[in-house]
Design a protein around this motif. Structure first.
Motif, PDB file in Angstrom:
ATOM      1  N   UNK A 268       0.837  -1.209   0.000  1.00 54.83           N
ATOM      2  CA  UNK A 268       0.000   0.000   0.000  1.00 54.83           C
ATOM      3  C   UNK A 268       0.864   1.248   0.000  1.00 54.83           C
ATOM      4  N   UNK A 269       1.945   1.242   0.788  1.00 50.55           N
ATOM      5  CA  UNK A 269       2.845   2.386   0.826  1.00 50.55           C
ATOM      6  C   UNK A 269       3.542   2.588  -0.516  1.00 50.55           C
ATOM      7  N   UNK A 270       3.981   1.486  -1.145  1.00 53.40           N
ATOM      8  CA  UNK A 270       4.652   1.590  -2.441  1.00 53.40           C
ATOM      9  C   UNK A 270       3.698   2.113  -3.509  1.00 53.40           C
ATOM     10  N   UNK A 271       2.482   1.594  -3.538  1.00 53.65           N
ATOM     11  CA  UNK A 271       1.517   2.071  -4.522  1.00 53.65           C
ATOM     12  C   UNK A 271       1.145   3.527  -4.277  1.00 53.65           C
ATOM     13  N   UNK A 272       1.122   3.945  -3.017  1.00 51.39           N
ATOM     14  CA  UNK A 272       0.843   5.345  -2.714  1.00 51.39           C
ATOM     15  C   UNK A 272       1.936   6.243  -3.275  1.00 51.39           C
ATOM     16  N   UNK A 273       3.192   5.840  -3.113  1.00 55.59           N
ATOM     17  CA  UNK A 273       4.298   6.647  -3.631  1.00 55.59           C
ATOM     18  C   UNK A 273       4.287   6.687  -5.155  1.00 55.59           C
ATOM     19  N   UNK A 274       3.897   5.588  -5.788  1.00 54.98           N
ATOM     20  CA  UNK A 274       3.800   5.587  -7.249  1.00 54.98           C
ATOM     21  C   UNK A 274       2.571   6.349  -7.736  1.00 54.98           C
ATOM     22  N   UNK A 275       1.566   6.450  -6.881  1.00 55.47           N
ATOM     23  CA  UNK A 275       0.323   7.118  -7.281  1.00 55.47           C
ATOM     24  C   UNK A 275       0.485   8.621  -7.404  1.00 55.47           C
ATOM     25  N   UNK A 276       1.384   9.210  -6.617  1.00 56.17           N
ATOM     26  CA  UNK A 276       1.509  10.668  -6.618  1.00 56.17           C
ATOM     27  C   UNK A 276       1.968  11.219  -7.963  1.00 56.17           C
ATOM     28  N   UNK A 277       3.028  10.675  -8.611  1.00 54.00           N
ATOM     29  CA  UNK A 277       3.351  11.183  -9.955  1.00 54.00           C
ATOM     30  C   UNK A 277       2.281  10.848 -10.991  1.00 54.00           C
ATOM     31  N   UNK A 278       1.608   9.700 -10.829  1.00 55.95           N
ATOM     32  CA  UNK A 278       0.525   9.364 -11.766  1.00 55.95           C
ATOM     33  C   UNK A 278      -0.643  10.328 -11.596  1.00 55.95           C
TER      34      UNK A 278
END
Length: 371
Positions: A268-278
């Motif tokens: 969840x933390x990794x996807x959150x960090x990837x979600x911000x630039x997306x």
């Protein structure tokens, strides 16, 4: 190319101004909070600006997408209001080309946000946690200021000293008020210690003692007259040994390379960090059509609905992250469905107005032919 540079400059200038204002507002609120902790003795005043510096990347990774979103709305809204977009449309500037031009500064912002969320923000959070651990390792005498009453974090003791040496070892005019929390009523109450002078001593086992000279100890219960007074030449008070954990448990401080594990919280933390630039690209897709206003409607007509749409996007994203951390949402679905949903909304906003005008023109054509 001239139009592209002009549009990019307008967006980036507005983005910078909006982001600076948002950053000042957020950091001011945080600084006041840390300043209050420093005033109460929970933090060393000397580390306040260091803490703010470590928190800065975490603030920016959330501020920049919002700044870009508002920057596009305000910059393009002004161009529509001043009929500059009308002139550009007359020269062949379509909404699709405008979106393509806007994606260039959005890509720059997305790269910066990716760098912040994947690298710099976790590093800053790790350093921030280490600073807090160091603060927890300090006793109240390490943050004590002469001439000021200072309470422990649990408010069980209040300490005061008139003077203190530069090495923070020797004290003068010491006053200590400590609550006694015994099981029996007779063991409860307040202990007051007065000392002409004092000093800190560290024993080989790491324990610390405050040694007071030439003073008095008073034991009693507030509201009752049976106080006990003891005069002493030397009196030792053991300082509580702080419990310090060197391990960083904050998930925001874990490096991105260590999040590729089977735990749902890490994913969840990794996807959150990837979600911000997306998120940067999707809010750009939504902002371009939302910035389109009629000069007679005013520049800020769609600003409030646009902000509410952005807040809904971020709120759903945070809720999905929480559900994923609790195991209620499968990692394969994760946060991607949220981006897919608002991508569809953005495409709908982008093509709804041209489609509506096209359908209206088709309905009007038979009427003209019949007339």
């Amino acid at each position: 190319m001239i139009v592209f540079r002009y549009l990019s400059r307008e967006v980036m200038l507005t983005l910078s101004a909006v982001s600076a204002v948002l950053l000042v507002i957020i950091m001011s609120g945080r600084f006041v909070k840390y300043l209050a902790q420093a005033a109460s003795g929970a933090l060393d005043p000397g580390v306040l600006f260091l803490i703010m510096g470590y928190r800065l990347p975490g603030f920016l990774q959330l501020i920049l997408p919002l700044g870009l979103f508002l920057g596009i709305l305000l910059a393009y809204g002004r161009l529509y209001l001043e009929s500059e977009m009308t002139v550009l449309a007359a020269t062949g500037m379509s909404q699709q080309r405008l979106l393509a031009y806007t994606m260039a500064p959005a890509a720059v912002v997305a790269l910066v946000v990716a760098w912040l969320s994947l690298s710099l923000a976790p590093l800053g959070a790790q350093q921030f946690s280490q600073v807090l651990n160091q603060q927890d390792a300090m006793t109240e005498f390490d943050t004590l200021e002469p001439g000021r009453f200072q309470a422990l974090r649990d408010e069980s003791r209040v300490t005061y000293t008139e003077t203190m040496s530069d090495d923070r070892i020797n004290l003068g005019g010491v006053f200590i008020s400590q609550k006694r929390l015994g099981q029996d009523a007779k063991d409860r109450g307040i202990t007051l210690l007065l000392g002409e002078k004092g000093r800190q001593e560290r024993r080989p086992d790491g324990s610390r003692y405050l040694i007071l000279d030439n003073g008095y100890r008073y034991d009693g219960i507030p509201g009752q007259a049976d106080y006990r007074a003891i005069q002493y030449q030397t009196y030792g008070v053991m300082l509580p040994k702080p419990e310090v954990s060197e391990e960083v448990t904050d998930r925001d401080a874990i490096p991105s390379s260590k999040l590729f594990s089977g735990e749902s919280t890490d994913k969840a933390e990794l996807q959150w960090r990837l979600s911000l630039p997306l998120l940067v690209f999707i809010v750009t897709l939504m902002a371009v059509p939302l910035a389109r206003v009629n000069p007679r409607q005013g520049r800020f007509l769609k600003l409030l609905p646009a902000i509410l749409l952005y807040m809904a996007y971020l709120t759903v994203l945070i809720s999905a992250r929480g559900a994923m951390e609790k195991g209620k949402l499968h990692s394969a679905l994760g946060l991607w469905w949220v981006h897919g949903l608002f991508l569809i909304i953005g495409l709908g906003l982008m093509y709804w107005e041209p489609l509506r005008l096209k359908l209206a023109s088709r309905r009007a054509a038979p009427e003209v032919a019949h007339g």
